[in-house]
Scaffold this active site. Structure first.
Site, PDB file in Angstrom:
ATOM      1  N   HIS A  62       0.841  -1.205   0.000  1.00  0.00           N
ATOM      2  CA  HIS A  62       0.000   0.000   0.000  1.00  0.00           C
ATOM      3  C   HIS A  62       0.871   1.248   0.000  1.00  0.00           C
ATOM      4  O   HIS A  62       1.911   1.283   0.651  1.00  0.00           O
ATOM      5  CB  HIS A  62      -0.931  -0.002   1.218  1.00  0.00           C
ATOM      6  CG  HIS A  62      -2.106  -0.890   1.033  1.00  0.00           C
ATOM      7  ND1 HIS A  62      -3.330  -0.423   0.640  1.00  0.00           N
ATOM      8  CD2 HIS A  62      -2.231  -2.229   1.141  1.00  0.00           C
ATOM      9  CE1 HIS A  62      -4.163  -1.434   0.528  1.00  0.00           C
ATOM     10  NE2 HIS A  62      -3.512  -2.547   0.823  1.00  0.00           N
ATOM     11  N   PRO A  63       0.430   2.269  -0.718  1.00  0.00           N
ATOM     12  CA  PRO A  63       1.203   3.518  -0.759  1.00  0.00           C
ATOM     13  C   PRO A  63       0.965   4.359   0.490  1.00  0.00           C
ATOM     14  O   PRO A  63      -0.056   4.208   1.171  1.00  0.00           O
ATOM     15  CB  PRO A  63       0.622   4.230  -1.984  1.00  0.00           C
ATOM     16  CG  PRO A  63      -0.813   3.787  -2.001  1.00  0.00           C
ATOM     17  CD  PRO A  63      -0.770   2.334  -1.547  1.00  0.00           C
ATOM     18  N   SER A  79      -6.070   3.459  -5.927  1.00  0.00           N
ATOM     19  CA  SER A  79      -5.512   4.285  -4.851  1.00  0.00           C
ATOM     20  C   SER A  79      -5.627   5.769  -5.175  1.00  0.00           C
ATOM     21  O   SER A  79      -5.956   6.583  -4.298  1.00  0.00           O
ATOM     22  CB  SER A  79      -4.045   3.922  -4.585  1.00  0.00           C
ATOM     23  OG  SER A  79      -3.960   2.650  -3.989  1.00  0.00           O
ATOM     24  N   ILE A 115      -2.544   2.515   6.856  1.00  0.00           N
ATOM     25  CA  ILE A 115      -3.585   2.077   5.928  1.00  0.00           C
ATOM     26  C   ILE A 115      -4.938   2.356   6.554  1.00  0.00           C
ATOM     27  O   ILE A 115      -5.211   1.943   7.691  1.00  0.00           O
ATOM     28  CB  ILE A 115      -3.455   0.573   5.604  1.00  0.00           C
ATOM     29  CG1 ILE A 115      -2.088   0.284   4.982  1.00  0.00           C
ATOM     30  CG2 ILE A 115      -4.593   0.119   4.690  1.00  0.00           C
ATOM     31  CD1 ILE A 115      -1.752  -1.189   4.903  1.00  0.00           C
ATOM     32  N   ALA A 117      -9.181   2.785   5.032  1.00  0.00           N
ATOM     33  CA  ALA A 117     -10.133   2.863   3.919  1.00  0.00           C
ATOM     34  C   ALA A 117     -10.654   4.298   3.896  1.00  0.00           C
ATOM     35  O   ALA A 117     -11.421   4.689   4.765  1.00  0.00           O
ATOM     36  CB  ALA A 117     -11.261   1.862   4.112  1.00  0.00           C
ATOM     37  N   VAL A 118     -10.206   5.078   2.925  1.00  0.00           N
ATOM     38  CA  VAL A 118     -10.483   6.515   2.936  1.00  0.00           C
ATOM     39  C   VAL A 118     -11.853   6.895   2.374  1.00  0.00           C
ATOM     40  O   VAL A 118     -12.294   8.018   2.572  1.00  0.00           O
ATOM     41  CB  VAL A 118      -9.380   7.317   2.192  1.00  0.00           C
ATOM     42  CG1 VAL A 118      -8.033   7.111   2.859  1.00  0.00           C
ATOM     43  CG2 VAL A 118      -9.330   6.960   0.729  1.00  0.00           C
TER      44      VAL A 118
END
Length: 165
Positions: A62-63, A79, A115, A117-118
């Site tokens: 993940h970035p 993303s 991380i 979940a945005v």
């Protein structure tokens, strides 16, 4: 849908980790008609039974939020869209620096990027979660990050399979 088609379509649901889709298909978790719930259940089961090193690899794939990849335009399409939806592509210089500082501290402490979940969150919500979670133990944060990865995967699958969610 055969295995190759499934992996092409869903291999990126768990960030840069097509082995999750491959294992779900091979284990017989994937049956048509495809639904977001059923595909997610199968893929999440494979993520949960992956080795600790494999799960850590998924986390590390993940970035950083609002990080170097975002600035360089090198995020995956998912993303990029997720971060833009939360306004992370429109940070002020001070906000951007705050994210960079938090990203560095978090990664140094835990060994993987923050991380969350945005989808449905604002940059302020994300910062609040960041600042709260950085005080977690590594074990707590591994558990939380893995749950967030599964949530991100579910949201991505709901986008890919909206008619059958």
């Amino acid at each position: 849908m055969d295995r190759a088609e499934f992996v092409v379509r869903f291999g990126g649901v768990f960030e840069h980790s097509p082995f999750i889709a491959e294992r779900a298909f091979d284990a017989g978790f994937i049956a048509e008609p495809l639904s977001a719930v059923d595909v997610h259940d199968g893929m999440a089961a494979m993520f949960r039974t992956a080795s600790a090193d494999e799960r850590l690899g998924v986390l590390r794939a993940h970035p950083d939020l609002a990080g170097k990849l975002a600035i360089a335009g090198d995020l995956t399409e998912d993303s990029r869209n997720e971060q833009a939806g939360a306004g992370l592509d429109r940070l002020s210089p001070d906000e951007y620096q705050h994210f960079v500082t938090l990203n560095a501290a978090y990664t140094e402490k835990f060994g993987f990027p923050f991380i969350v979940a945005v989808k449905g969150l604002s940059k302020d919500d994300i910062l609040a979660a960041f600042e709260k979670r950085i005080d977690n133990s590594r074990e707590q944060e591994l558990d939380t990050a893995c749950l967030q990865v599964e949530k991100i995967a579910r949201l991505r699958l709901e986008s890919l399979l909206p008619e059958n969610s």
